[in-house]
Design an enzyme around this catalytic site. Structure first.
Site, PDB file in Angstrom:
ATOM      1  N   VAL A 148       2.529 -18.533  41.727  1.00  0.00           N
ATOM      2  CA  VAL A 148       1.959 -17.607  40.943  1.00  0.00           C
ATOM      3  C   VAL A 148       2.623 -16.173  41.065  1.00  0.00           C
ATOM      4  O   VAL A 148       2.549 -15.110  40.735  1.00  0.00           O
ATOM      5  CB  VAL A 148       0.415 -16.770  42.291  1.00  0.00           C
ATOM      6  CG1 VAL A 148       0.095 -15.739  42.048  1.00  0.00           C
ATOM      7  CG2 VAL A 148      -0.542 -17.782  41.887  1.00  0.00           C
ATOM      8  N   VAL A 202       4.700 -15.836  38.147  1.00  0.00           N
ATOM      9  CA  VAL A 202       4.433 -15.209  36.919  1.00  0.00           C
ATOM     10  C   VAL A 202       3.766 -13.382  37.122  1.00  0.00           C
ATOM     11  O   VAL A 202       4.148 -12.578  36.541  1.00  0.00           O
ATOM     12  CB  VAL A 202       3.040 -15.398  36.786  1.00  0.00           C
ATOM     13  CG1 VAL A 202       1.360 -14.482  36.421  1.00  0.00           C
ATOM     14  CG2 VAL A 202       2.208 -16.831  36.728  1.00  0.00           C
ATOM     15  N   HIS A 203       3.887 -13.028  38.507  1.00  0.00           N
ATOM     16  CA  HIS A 203       4.073 -11.614  38.932  1.00  0.00           C
ATOM     17  C   HIS A 203       5.173 -10.749  38.653  1.00  0.00           C
ATOM     18  O   HIS A 203       4.548  -9.534  37.874  1.00  0.00           O
ATOM     19  CB  HIS A 203       3.429 -11.349  40.665  1.00  0.00           C
ATOM     20  CG  HIS A 203       2.845 -10.270  41.078  1.00  0.00           C
ATOM     21  ND1 HIS A 203       2.477  -9.510  40.380  1.00  0.00           N
ATOM     22  CD2 HIS A 203       4.231  -9.505  41.509  1.00  0.00           C
ATOM     23  CE1 HIS A 203       2.138  -8.432  41.005  1.00  0.00           C
ATOM     24  NE2 HIS A 203       3.777  -8.204  42.273  1.00  0.00           N
ATOM     25  N   VAL A 204       6.044 -11.259  38.954  1.00  0.00           N
ATOM     26  CA  VAL A 204       7.011 -10.525  38.367  1.00  0.00           C
ATOM     27  C   VAL A 204       7.556 -10.472  37.289  1.00  0.00           C
ATOM     28  O   VAL A 204       7.644  -9.509  36.785  1.00  0.00           O
ATOM     29  CB  VAL A 204       7.785 -11.606  39.236  1.00  0.00           C
ATOM     30  CG1 VAL A 204       9.464 -10.811  39.120  1.00  0.00           C
ATOM     31  CG2 VAL A 204       7.805 -11.518  40.892  1.00  0.00           C
TER      32      VAL A 204
END
Ligand code: HEM
Ligand code: SF4
Lengths: 313, 234
Positions: free
Chosen positions: B179, B182-184
């Site tokens: 996750v 994905v965020h970065v």
């Protein structure tokens, strides 16, 4: 059958095995030597044990361990559990045998079983903190131990204990330092009834067979050797009068094996986990390569400006 | 269609060239970076124990024992710090019907067909999913982490409970790291985003392109004379 082992010479003796004889090393990939040393084993004949605790004392003495003075709660077990200093412990059970009407006093010397497939070593994340020699001895190497307690989770016999002082894991070493120079373990040497004997695993199995035959002739129809196959056999074995019910000996594991939870953690999770992380990172990399950055256009800035200046868009 | 506000306290638009929009207060940014640094340190120290090939990462923490010791303490920092973020952000992360529409057009998201997407408020569906999954993940990691915290809590749990906890902790940590990737990645790919968490500001064009409903509300709040809204650039 077992004459007292001769005292060692005072001359320095080169160790019979060492780094070159590792079968397994925690968190490391090694190539075991082509030739295995003869497997050794300690045989504990529970039917011969008189509960004197000489083995416990010898263990403390040889390994320079000091146990705290404890509290008597009305049972013979002293201390009440294995500790970072008590690597072996006599566990006493009063067993009422309903078949014979006898009260049997079962005394089991608890401690590391030196599994052929050691769960402690499988769970250990620190390279070289747990090693297994080709002769079957499983040893904790304290300078590599990080104190995470994973070996506790890995062990199907609930043996390792983590010190509150130096936060490292401790357990029976099978007196690896004595065995390396041709001596038996300190506990075996101290045992006045030869309930504990030490030799090659083959010898011990053969000797156990004679003991089991003797016990059977005395009415212990289920006498047998405890060398559990679930962990590939062990290098500490018991002769039990009631081998059909090992659990009556203070909860000795019946058909022990490394917990499936530990197998999943150290097996599938590790490989699937790294693959998943790699896949996510690779997806990001490739997506950026293919699609390029998602940039704000000057048209976007213009639109925002018009909106902020109050023009309807 | 939406009745609730997409605007958080402190968000405001400044005229200029380009238009700039305040997105995160200094306090929110500090809170975010404490969380981010904790999470990265936790991932590094955790991965070091997760796989032998990554054990060298313990070197960053001064050795295996120190990595083992420090990891759960950073975990406590992360939990407290994330709690702060949670209370700051939860409201604008509540799921809406348009989020399903956005999610249904994920292909357009990935192929930069932004004009085909519904207008988004302060957070899009992807950001909301990161928010909620991280909330859940961190609670699970903290709970399972305590069970395997040998030094202080081993007496309170059976070995079997610890086995379950360590398996859960390892699996959920992997999910957390995915996750996080994905965020970065989203923050890097969508150019102009990182400034939101560094300087606290984005350009009007960025807001127009990616969070138009949020921008519209900010602008119209101003025209209705609410305190937040458009102010001349300083
Ligand atoms: C939130 C509070 C957390 C607590 C209390 C906690 C606690 C622990 C503990 C006690 C261990 C065992 C090793 C040690 O004693 O240091 C551990 C291992 C680990 N932790 Fe955490 N942790 C937390 C959060 C996290 C987070 C956020 C991540 C990842 C992003 C993470 C990833 C890992 C990994 C990968 C391991 C190794 C598991 C294995 O060996 O298979 N932890 N954690
Ligand atoms: S009994 Fe436990 S500590 Fe001993 S070798 Fe087996 S798994 Fe390791």
């Amino acid at each position: 059958m077992f004459p007292p082992i001769q005292n060692p010479t005072t001359e320095a003796v080169p160790p019979k095995f060492g780094e070159a004889d590792l079968l397994r090393r925690s968190a490391s990939t090694i190539t075991p030597p082509a030739e295995r040393q003869t497997e050794v084993a300690k045989l504990i004949d529970v039917s011969k044990c008189i509960g004197c605790k000489a083995c416990q004392s010898a263990c403390l003495e040889w390994n320079e361990l000091v146990e705290e003075v404890g509290i008597n709660t009305g049972v013979y077990d002293n201390p009440h559990d294995l500790t970072p200093n008590t690597w072996t412990l006599m566990r006493f059970t009063e067993f009422e045998n309903t078949e014979t009407g006898n009260l049997e006093w079962l005394i089991r010397k608890d401690g590391c079983m030196h599994c052929e497939d050691p769960g402690c070593l499988k769970a250990c994340p620190a390279p070289g903190a747990i090693v297994q020699y080709t002769n079957g001895i499983v040893d904790f190497v304290h300078e590599n131990c990080i104190g995470c307690g994973y070996c506790v989770k890995g062990c199907p016999f609930n043996i390792p204990r983590i010190s509150k002082v130096d936060h490292k894991a401790y357990k029976c070493s099978l007196c690896v330092d004595r065995v390396a120079v041709g001596q038996g373990p300190a506990c075996a040497k101290a045992c006045p009834t030869q309930a504990i004997v030490f030799g090659t695993k083959e010898e011990m199995k053969q000797y156990a067979a004679t003991r089991i035959e003797d016990l059977k002739s005395r009415g212990y129809a289920n006498a047998g050797l405890y060398d559990p196959p679930g962990v590939g056999g062990t290098h500490v074995m018991y002769v039990l009068h009631h081998n059909d019910r090992p659990e009556i000996y203070a909860g000795l594991a019946n058909n022990p094996r490394i917990s499936p939870m530990v197998e999943a953690w150290k097996g599938l999770t590790k490989y699937a986990g790294l693959t998943a992380i790699g896949a996510f990172a690779a997806f990001g990399f490739l997506h950026h390569l293919v699609s390029g950055a998602n940039r704000v256009s000057s048209a976007d800035e213009e639109a925002a400006k018009r909106l902020a200046e109050g023009e309807r868009t | 269609m939406t009745t609730h506000s997409e605007v958080a306290k402190g968000d405001s638009v400044h005229r200029g060239n380009p238009v700039t929009v305040d997105r995160y207060s200094a306090a929110a940014r500090v809170n975010h970076w404490i969380t981010a640094i904790s999470l990265v340190l936790l991932a590094l120290s955790g991965l070091a124990l997760f796989h032998p090939s990554l054990y060298f990462l313990t070197g960053l923490f001064g050795g295996g024992a120190l990595a083992r010791i420090i990891h759960p303490f950073i975990g406590v920092v992360l939990l407290l710090s994330f709690l702060g973020l949670f209370f700051r952000f939860w409201k604008l992360n509540l799921w809406e019907r348009t989020d399903n529409v956005w999610l249904g057009r994920l292909k357009d998201v990935l192929t930069k067909n932004d004009e085909k997407l519904p207008e988004v408020g302060k957070y899009n569906a992807g950001q909301k999913m990161v928010f909620w999954s991280m909330s859940l993940i961190i609670v699970i990691l903290a709970a399972s982490g305590v069970v395997i915290w040998q030094q202080f809590f081993s007496e309170y749990f059976t070995v079997d409970q610890q086995r379950v906890a360590v398996l859960i902790h390892a699996i959920v940590a992997i999910v957390a790291i995915c996750v996080w990737i994905v965020h970065v990645y989203a923050a890097i790919w969508v150019r102009g985003t990182i400034g939101a968490m560094t300087r606290g500001r984005v350009t009007g064009g960025w807001a127009w392109r990616h969070h138009r409903r949020w921008l519209r509300e900010l602008v119209s709040d101003k025209s209705k004379g609410k305190p937040k809204g458009v102010t001349p650039a300083e």
